[in-house]
Design an enzyme around this catalytic site. Structure first.
Site, PDB file in Angstrom:
ATOM      1  N   GLU A 190       0.823  -1.220   0.000  1.00  0.00           N
ATOM      2  CA  GLU A 190       0.000   0.000   0.000  1.00  0.00           C
ATOM      3  C   GLU A 190       0.854   1.265   0.000  1.00  0.00           C
ATOM      4  OE1 GLU A 190      -2.050  -0.520   3.693  1.00  0.00           O
ATOM      5  OE2 GLU A 190      -3.409  -2.023   2.908  1.00  0.00           O
ATOM      6  N   TYR A 220       3.609  18.825  11.256  1.00  0.00           N
ATOM      7  CA  TYR A 220       4.680  17.882  11.622  1.00  0.00           C
ATOM      8  C   TYR A 220       6.049  18.551  11.682  1.00  0.00           C
ATOM      9  CZ  TYR A 220       1.129  14.836   9.445  1.00  0.00           C
ATOM     10  OH  TYR A 220      -0.036  14.223   9.062  1.00  0.00           O
ATOM     11  N   CYS A 234      -3.679  33.662  10.100  1.00  0.00           N
ATOM     12  CA  CYS A 234      -3.543  34.291  11.420  1.00  0.00           C
ATOM     13  C   CYS A 234      -2.964  33.340  12.465  1.00  0.00           C
ATOM     14  CB  CYS A 234      -4.910  34.756  11.866  1.00  0.00           C
ATOM     15  SG  CYS A 234      -6.087  33.391  11.848  1.00  0.00           S
ATOM     16  N   GLU A 235      -1.899  32.647  12.136  1.00  0.00           N
ATOM     17  CA  GLU A 235      -1.275  31.750  13.103  1.00  0.00           C
ATOM     18  C   GLU A 235       0.235  31.760  12.885  1.00  0.00           C
ATOM     19  OE1 GLU A 235      -2.572  28.026  14.264  1.00  0.00           O
ATOM     20  OE2 GLU A 235      -4.609  28.234  13.475  1.00  0.00           O
TER      21      GLU A 235
HETATM   22  N1  LLP Z   1      -1.582   1.925   4.497  1.00  0.00           N
HETATM   23  C1  LLP Z   1      -2.138   2.390   5.632  1.00  0.00           C
HETATM   24  C2  LLP Z   1      -2.995   1.488   6.400  1.00  0.00           C
HETATM   25  C3  LLP Z   1      -1.914   3.711   6.047  1.00  0.00           C
HETATM   26  O1  LLP Z   1      -2.473   4.151   7.163  1.00  0.00           O
HETATM   27  C4  LLP Z   1      -1.088   4.554   5.266  1.00  0.00           C
HETATM   28  C5  LLP Z   1      -0.843   5.948   5.663  1.00  0.00           C
HETATM   29  C6  LLP Z   1      -0.535   4.029   4.082  1.00  0.00           C
HETATM   30  C7  LLP Z   1      -0.793   2.707   3.733  1.00  0.00           C
HETATM   31  C8  LLP Z   1       0.341   4.829   3.178  1.00  0.00           C
HETATM   32  O2  LLP Z   1       1.505   5.221   3.796  1.00  0.00           O
HETATM   33  P1  LLP Z   1       2.671   5.901   2.932  1.00  0.00           P
HETATM   34  O3  LLP Z   1       3.183   4.884   1.952  1.00  0.00           O
HETATM   35  O4  LLP Z   1       2.089   7.060   2.237  1.00  0.00           O
HETATM   36  O5  LLP Z   1       3.669   6.293   3.948  1.00  0.00           O
HETATM   37  N2  LLP Z   1      -0.311  12.887   6.707  1.00  0.00           N
HETATM   38  C9  LLP Z   1       0.969  12.267   7.034  1.00  0.00           C
HETATM   39  C10 LLP Z   1       1.007  10.798   6.629  1.00  0.00           C
HETATM   40  C11 LLP Z   1      -0.087   9.990   7.231  1.00  0.00           C
HETATM   41  C12 LLP Z   1      -0.048   8.550   6.772  1.00  0.00           C
HETATM   42  C13 LLP Z   1      -1.307   7.843   7.118  1.00  0.00           C
HETATM   43  N3  LLP Z   1      -1.345   6.473   6.703  1.00  0.00           N
HETATM   44  C14 LLP Z   1       2.081  13.077   6.377  1.00  0.00           C
HETATM   45  O6  LLP Z   1       1.802  14.087   5.756  1.00  0.00           O
HETATM   46  O7  LLP Z   1       3.240  12.725   6.528  1.00  0.00           O
END
Ligand code: LLP
Length: 418
Positions: free
Chosen positions: A273, A316, A342-343
């Site tokens: 994924e 983050y 405004c932050e």
């Molecule tokens: N599978 C599941 C069950 C997940 O929860 C996620 C991401 C992925 C796959 C994909 O992960 P990736 O390959 O993109 O790392 N908003 C945060 C990232 C949150 C990720 C949430 N889950 C950011 O901007 O870094």
């Protein structure tokens, strides 16, 4: 690595000058490269060719229809987390047999829609959720495949807010409960529990945490085999890190070399994924300089994009490279690059050595193709920016800028205030 490159001192996306798009669509906006998306998807596909995994793009990273269509056309499946994502991905003709559904809080509506759509399997995160899916599958008279999302209790060496695989986190099922469920699966006649899922976090740059988690899962599979419990799928989640700054993440091939021996050993069909790995460096956020302010202590480059458009730095403290679209000879000084909101948390870069640009100059915040637009909001009654895709020498707006009318849709003053 990506298709945003300087030619004659001007930033291009593939063959299109980014400033040409800015003139046409206004600022700020998100821009995606079709070629980079395909290239990143293909890199994973090639690296893992030996086991031919089902690669489900984690569309939470970027759910733009053009991005989804690009990947669906390459044969990608999708990792979804809501009925909204399901409906959206159906619009690009995704193969339901390549859709997996994770989320700790799936609603009855969502479960029903996904069963009806005939998805590959649900990644189930708790016992009550499993019981709910069984009850709904019974009502629909449709046997449904399940992978149990295991919480392997492994540290992912990433930002605390994107770590998911320890028992301090809300995700997945502890091994003892999972074993119990698998041994008692006759209780759920409408479920075929034939997979395990593990996702330990995001932006993980080394293979060690993945291997640690996989080894735990393999040991667990061994225990299950001894108990005569057959499995068909192992979903290894996402989480592959990318370069934002000076990270040295593994390539898809490094990752495959490290992990393939373990995956092959399971003999199971592998599902992956990836989100950020595919989309992260396939997108930029373009914004325009409004003012250069100097308060005698610090300099601030104030631009027309804000934290409502791109939240990662605020949320983050994420580092994103920032470049001027036209290479500038202006003197470089230390400054914060900030938005109009405004932050104090409304910034894209802090204490960055950057040219003293002037009003109207354009800059790009790099590596914003994943978790960029999807996390945008209307904070400060600001319409979300448009999304644009380039393919070769062509470009198109794939989602329009939100207008004031869009923002007011559904809002009214109640009778008792009139
Ligand atoms: N599978 C599941 C069950 C997940 O929860 C996620 C991401 C992925 C796959 C994909 O992960 P990736 O390959 O993109 O790392 N908003 C945060 C990232 C949150 C990720 C949430 N889950 C950011 O901007 O870094």
């Amino acid at each position: 690595m990506h298709d945003f490159k300087f030619k004659n001192n001007e930033l291009h996306c593939e063959s299109v000058k980014v400033s040409t798009i800015a003139k046409k669509v206004g600022t700020p906006f998100y821009l995606y490269s079709h070629h980079t998306l395909v290239d990143h998807f293909t890199k994973i596909q090639k690296a893992f060719k030996k086991i031919d995994p089902i690669i489900c793009f984690a569309m939470k990273a970027n759910d733009n229809l053009a991005v989804l269509k690009t990947l669906a056309d390459e044969g990608a499946g999708f990792d979804i987390v809501s009925v909204g994502e399901l409906k959206k991905v159906k619009k690009v003709g995704a193969d339901p047999k390549k859709i997996v559904f994770a989320s700790v809080g799936k609603t009855e509506e969502e479960i029903t829609a996904a069963i009806k759509a005939g998805i590959l399997f649900f990644n189930v995160e708790s016992l009550p959720e499993l019981e709910e899916i069984n009850a709904i599958a019974k009502k629909l008279k449709k046997k449904t495949q399940i992978a149990l999302r295991i919480n392997p209790d492994v540290e992912a060496a990433t930002h605390a807010k994107i770590t998911t695989g320890t028992l301090r986190n809300k995700f997945g099922i502890d091994l003892q409960t999972a074993r119990h469920i698998l041994n008692e699966q006759k209780k759920y006649p409408f479920l075929k529990i034939n997979g395990l899922h593990v996702h330990i976090g995001s932006q993980i740059t080394s293979s060690a945490p993945f291997i640690h988690a996989i080894k735990k899962v393999i040991d667990f599979i061994g225990v299950l085999q001894k108990e005569g419990i057959p499995l068909e799928y192992l979903d290894i989640g996402g989480g592959l890190g990318i370069v934002y700054h000076d990270e040295k993440p593994q390539t898809a091939q490094d990752f495959a070399n490290a992990i393939l021996p373990y995956l092959e050993k399971t003999g199971l069909k592998i599902v992956m994924e990836p989100g950020r790995f595919i989309a992260g460096n396939a997108g930029i956020f373009v914004t325009q300089v409004l003012y250069l302010k100097d308060n005698g202590f610090k300099k601030f480059l104030i631009v027309d994009g804000g934290m409502n458009d791109l939240l990662r730095p605020s949320l983050y403290d994420a580092y994103h490279d920032v470049v001027a679209l036209k290479k500038s000879n202006a003197k470089k000084v230390k400054m914060d690059i900030v938005g109009p909101i405004c932050e104090s948390g409304d910034f894209f870069a802090k204490d960055r050595i950057f040219p003293q640009l002037k009003k109207g100059d354009l800059i790009a915040v790099m590596s914003t193709g994943a978790y960029g637009y999807v996390m945008a909001s209307n904070y400060n009654v600001r319409g979300r920016p448009p999304e644009v895709m380039v393919r070769g020498n062509k470009y198109a707006i794939t989602k329009k800028r939100e207008t004031f009318q869009d923002l007011m849709r559904g809002e009214c003053i109640p009778e008792f205030l009139k």
